[in-house]
Design a protein around this motif. Structure first.
Motif: not given
Length: 153
Positions: A4-13
């Protein structure tokens, strides 16, 4: 179960999250923000429960256009909310506690190569931000009582 959601991290992953995701998966990444390389996180709600790659390009764009973002370090970060308003436009806001602050008083928050100036009531710790992220994950909005200061770019 589909995410239901997407988490994006600083390194683009990225990581996908679903209704059964434990709270620690939302809150722990906030505790490792260092303001340098690990300097931000973005949580977006998908337009419908689905694997991201199975969404149409328009649905992916729409899903990533509204979000909750943390930037800075675990000890001092800003929170930004980007959402669709009733007129269909997107607006972005810095969140605060609604406590007000001394006139002219600002705090500098490092986010990678950038420095942001915010008021003291707009500075969150990882623990404070975790509560906001969990609420956003569950309800699609930030908790009542937080102030929204529109970012004008």
């Amino acid at each position: 179960m589909k995410p239901t959601h997407i988490y994006e991290f600083a390194d683009g992953t990225t990581a996908t999250l679903g209704p059964e995701t434990p709270e620690r998966f939302l809150t722990h990444p906030l505790t490792v923000l260092d303001g340098l390389e690990e300097n931000h996180l973005i949580l977006s709600r998908l337009v419908r429960p689905e694997w991201f790659d199975d969404l149409s390009e328009q649905e992916r764009d729409e899903s990533l256009s509204a979000f909750l973002q943390a930037g800075g370090s675990a000890e001092a970060m800003t929170l930004e909310l980007r959402r669709t308003e009733s007129d269909g436009s997107y607006r972005q806001y810095i969140l605060g506690r609604g406590e007000g602050s001394e006139s002219g008083s600002t705090v500098e928050i490092k986010v990678g190569d950038h420095t942001y100036r915010v008021t003291p009531d707009e500075v969150f710790t990882a623990e404070d931000a975790g509560e906001v992220f969990v609420h956003y994950f569950r309800h699609g909005d930030v908790p009542a009582g937080l102030s929204l200061r529109e970012l004008v770019r």
